[in-house]
Design an enzyme around this catalytic site. Sequence first.
Site, mmCIF file in Angstrom:
data_model
loop_
_atom_site.group_PDB
_atom_site.id
_atom_site.type_symbol
_atom_site.label_atom_id
_atom_site.label_comp_id
_atom_site.label_asym_id
_atom_site.label_seq_id
_atom_site.Cartn_x
_atom_site.Cartn_y
_atom_site.Cartn_z
ATOM 1 C CG ASP A 15 -1.899 -1.222 1.244
ATOM 2 O OD1 ASP A 15 -1.929 -1.889 0.211
ATOM 3 O OD2 ASP A 15 -2.734 -1.086 1.985
ATOM 4 C CE LYS A 101 -4.130 -3.796 1.207
ATOM 5 N NZ LYS A 101 -5.031 -2.864 1.695
ATOM 6 C CB CYS A 140 -2.233 -2.978 5.162
ATOM 7 S SG CYS A 140 -4.082 -2.639 4.806
HETATM 8 C C1 VGL Z 1 -4.682 0.574 5.801
HETATM 9 C C2 VGL Z 1 -6.112 1.750 7.191
HETATM 10 C C3 VGL Z 1 -7.233 1.679 6.142
HETATM 11 C C4 VGL Z 1 -3.422 0.162 5.488
HETATM 12 C C5 VGL Z 1 -5.629 0.651 4.768
HETATM 13 O O1 VGL Z 1 -2.979 0.139 4.357
HETATM 14 O O2 VGL Z 1 -2.692 -0.102 6.586
HETATM 15 N N1 VGL Z 1 -5.053 1.306 6.838
HETATM 16 N N2 VGL Z 1 -7.060 1.138 4.933
#
Ligand code: VGL
Length: 193
Positions: A15, A101, A140
């Site tokens: 991410d 995802k 994540c």
């Molecule tokens: C994430 C909060 C909401 C992450 C993704 O990538 O850790 N954190 N969505």
Amino acid sequence: MKIYITEDSALIIVDMQNDFMPGGALPVKDADLIIPTINRYIKKFREKGRPIYATRDWHPENHISFNTRGGPWPPHCIQGTKGAEFHKDLELSDDVIIVNKAYNPDRDAYSGFQETFLDIDLRRRGISRIFVAGVATEYCVKSTVIDGLNLGYEVILLIDAIKGVDLNLGDSEKAIEDMLRRGAILATLDEVF
Ligand code: VGL
Ligand code: ZN
């Protein structure tokens, strides 16, 4: 400790998208500072010809995790927006495998393994060791590491290439301890060959 990028190793970058960078919709403090380190890891894996995966949070506009629907987060990483794009300084080449995802409007998914082809693709390539970098440490990254361990992978957490949100002080540290307790191994750039 020396840790080798073996034939059965892959890199998973979690991410590293604009919305998680400073100035983004859900910024992770100093997340941009790990980009040069991640690029060094990318280079090492590319030189060895090992697969590189990049997961991305890939939410529809009305995602359940958004505070507009009573969820914990401001809207972020909406499919097709600038915020959902990978940071421009991340040196992802065409051979990097992108894993979307959390695309289901009614379910959140922190792990790169949840409802994706990641496990199938790793297995098909004979991968049994995964090296994990990215954000956020306690969301994540942690979920991906724990799922990986539960699925039987050896998991190396690249401690110099992760950043956490730390909504509560010490969340990242606690997450790292949890991952270690479950069997993850820590490594830094100078230990990975
Ligand atoms: C994430 C909060 C909401 C992450 C993704 O990538 O850790 N954190 N969505
Ligand atoms: Zn999200």
